[in-house]
Design a protein around this motif. Structure first.
Motif, PDB file in Angstrom:
ATOM      1  N   ARG A   1      58.300  60.698  84.777  1.00 23.10           N
ATOM      2  CA  ARG A   1      59.067  60.298  83.603  1.00 23.10           C
ATOM      3  C   ARG A   1      58.827  58.843  83.242  1.00 23.10           C
ATOM      4  O   ARG A   1      58.795  58.482  82.065  1.00 23.10           O
TER       5      ARG A   1
ATOM      6  N   SER B   1      56.755  63.625  74.742  1.00 19.55           N
ATOM      7  CA  SER B   1      57.690  62.869  75.574  1.00 19.55           C
ATOM      8  C   SER B   1      58.785  63.762  76.148  1.00 19.55           C
ATOM      9  O   SER B   1      59.385  63.434  77.171  1.00 19.55           O
ATOM     10  N   TRP B   2      59.062  64.896  75.504  1.00 12.80           N
ATOM     11  CA  TRP B   2      60.061  65.833  76.039  1.00 12.80           C
ATOM     12  C   TRP B   2      59.530  66.607  77.244  1.00 12.80           C
ATOM     13  O   TRP B   2      60.298  67.187  77.992  1.00 12.80           O
TER      14      TRP B   2
ATOM     15  N   SER C   1      58.560  60.460  79.632  1.00 14.02           N
ATOM     16  CA  SER C   1      59.282  60.355  78.374  1.00 14.02           C
ATOM     17  C   SER C   1      59.429  58.917  77.885  1.00 14.02           C
ATOM     18  O   SER C   1      59.264  58.645  76.696  1.00 14.02           O
TER      19      SER C   1
END
Length: 599
Positions: A10, A297-298, A302
């Motif tokens: 992430r 990004s999901w 992200s």
């Protein structure tokens, strides 16, 4: 402390700090390179020649604009390919040919008879192709090829012109389009009829003259304009391939224009710059990039991807604003004067609202909807530009800067915000039905976004409609007349009010509000474009036959998404994923056997 694999994915580690900066720098370089002056393909200073003013369709514009819009009408392109006196607009058959600008094409049309052999007239309807006995694999034809069949074409065109526009068949529409292309071509070919000769000093548009008019005017004969000598010299030099003579005549004439028409020439130069930069085309490219980055990004990493998306979105809205402000300066009008400019402004307003949403929620939803709406509206604007000049003179009833800056701008912001709410509803439905990403928290955030934007849309739509009524009272002597455009504006206000009341009254919750917001897209598209498709009413300023199919396709897509929303929520993928996660996370009750019973 080391990051877990999920956290590392992430955040992206050190790569996260570099990626947004690198992407922003590349996009900034892409934007800046658009302002670089195009290289001259020959010794002729065609770029400066394209900046010479001409009056066409009721306004002063550069010859570069005349060339681009004319070639766009004729071939749906702004460039062509040329070799040894033969030109084509079909890139499929351009191997070994040189890509040339619309300005060079225009110069050949005005000075060289062989330009009639350039295959630039686009025909793609099979029945029209059959009339001229053409191969269906071809799309582009020369003027000489078309004129060989002038008799049969003229007969069919005259029949089509006698039929009301609403009753025309696709075949007849294509015939009239071909007739328009030929009219544009012959107008350019007859250079003596173009309004190229300005008055001695800046004045009204109707004081400009053609060569024919100047020859009959006693004033022009007594004190001839420098243009009367300069243009023939430049045309002769171009036809005889004498760049030195061409450039000398051009430089001398530009000097006289700068002395007597300074402010007019400043606007013409800005329009030439706008033509070369093409800011909205570059914005379309970057909006797609922002959309992709925000969507990805999901899926992972992200923070860096969303940061990059937002930075690029801010850069893109700067370019979008540049194009909008430049058009305002060139026209001396508020931003919305016709359907094309309304599409540009609707996209701009939706992107601004999307940036505000992203600033508050920071979940990628604002960036996705802003980029998606910005791209789609600029795509609409691009297709509208195929019909020619996008800064044509307005009808007399619209020629009021005060009302253009109040009623039209406010009502267009209502369009933009209603569309944005609708696209937020699309995100809610698609993420809920097709993905596992619509968590309860995200669902609540999206619902709040839709509610806030619809409240904003209701205010602007209502105020804009009232202002329109006041303007109508001043223009036509009545506040309201149930005109199609007035009905469309009222429908937007009523629909947005319906959504707000349904939510506040508990008749619609998150899913229902999202579906109703998508319905707002249909209502708004009807008011924005549908009323013009009727071809009737006092507000029918932009009848476009080709838009009917695309508007109906858009309406069908919105109905399909509303249909998806009607699927029981327990069958949504996100709902099933949330239920499975809850079952997995729930602790076993005391006394529950570890192994299942076999009874």
């Amino acid at each position: 402390m080391s990051l877990t694999p999920k956290a590392s994915l992430r955040s992206g580690g050190r790569f996260a700090a570099v990626l947004p900066v690198v992407l922003l720098a590349l996009c900034a370089f892409y934007m800046i390179s658009a302002f670089k002056a195009p290289k001259e393909a020959s010794e002729f200073q065609l770029g400066q020649f394209g900046g010479l003013p001409v009056v066409d369709l009721g306004r002063v514009k550069p010859l570069d604009t005349l060339a681009r819009t004319s070639l766009m009408v004729i071939s749906n392109k702004q460039t062509m390919y040329l070799k040894d006196g033969e030109g084509t607009s079909d890139h499929r058959h351009a191997k070994g040919l040189q890509k040339v600008s619309a300005m060079r094409w225009l110069m050949d049309v005005m000075t060289k008879p062989e330009a009639r052999n350039y295959t630039v007239l686009r025909i793609d309807h099979p029945e029209v192709l059959a009339l001229i006995h053409a191969d269906r694999d071809r799309m582009y034809f020369s003027v000489n090829e078309i004129m060989e069949h002038r008799d049969v074409l003229s007969d069919q065109i005259e029949r089509a012109r006698a039929i009301p526009s609403s009753d025309l068949s696709p075949f007849q529409h294509q015939l009239l389009r071909l007739a328009q292309s030929l009219e544009v071509y012959f107008k350019l070919e007859d250079v003596t009829g173009l309004l190229l000769i300005p008055p001695a000093h800046e004045g009204k548009v109707d004081t400009w003259q053609s060569f024919v008019q100047a020859q009959k005017s006693p004033e022009a004969q007594a004190s001839p304009s420098p243009a009367i000598a300069a243009y023939p010299a430049m045309f002769q030099a171009w036809a005889q391939n004498q760049p030195a003579d061409f450039n000398a005549a051009l430089t001398g004439y530009l000097g006289t224009l700068e002395q007597g028409h300074a402010s007019r020439m400043a606007r013409v130069r800005f329009e030439t710059l706008l033509n070369n930069v093409q800011p909205f085309m570059h914005c379309m490219t970057l909006y797609v990039l922002v959309f992709v980055l925000a969507i990805v990004s999901w899926l992972g990493m992200s923070r860096p991807l969303l940061r990059a998306a937002m930075w690029i979105l801010l850069l893109t809205i700067v370019m979008h604003t540049f194009g909008l402000v430049t058009r305002i300066y060139i026209q001396g009008r508020p931003p919305v004067t016709n359907l094309y400019s309304s599409a540009v402004f609707v996209g701009w307003g939706a992107v601004i609202l999307g940036i505000v949403l992203e600033r508050f929620y920071r979940n990628g939803i604002g960036a996705v909807t802003a980029a998606g709406t910005g791209f789609l509206t600029l795509l609409i604007a691009h297709n509208l530009s195929l019909d020619g000049d996008t800064m044509t003179m307005m009808q007399a009833v619209l020629d009021t800067n005060f009302w253009l800056a109040t009623h039209v701008v406010v009502i267009t912001l209502g369009y933009a915000s209603t569309f944005l709410a609708g696209f937020l509803g699309i995100v809610y439905i698609l993420r809920g039905v097709l993905t596992r990403g619509l968590t309860p928290e995200l669902g609540r955030s999206l619902s709040r976004m839709i509610y806030g934007i619809i409240a904003f849309a209701t205010l602007f739509s209502f105020v804009g409609t009232i202002l329109g009524g006041i303007w109508a009272d001043q223009s036509w002597g009545r506040f309201w007349g149930w005109d199609p455009k007035e009905n469309g504006a009222l429908l937007i206000v009523l629909w947005n009010a319906l959504v707000l009341h349904a939510r506040m009254g508990g008749m619609a919750r998150q899913r229902g509000v999202a579906a109703l917001a998508v319905g707002g897209n249909i209502v708004t598209s009807w008011s924005w474009f549908g009323t013009n498709m009727l071809g009737v009413g006092l507000h029918a300023y932009g009848f476009i036959d080709s838009a009917i199919f695309w508007m109906l396709t858009f309406v069908a897509s919105q109905l399909a998404i509303i249909g998806l929303a009607m699927i029981p929520q327990r069958h949504w993928r996100s709902t099933r994923a949330a239920a499975a996660a809850t079952r997995t996370a729930a602790p076993a009750a005391p006394g529950t056997p570890i192994l299942p019973s076999t009874a």
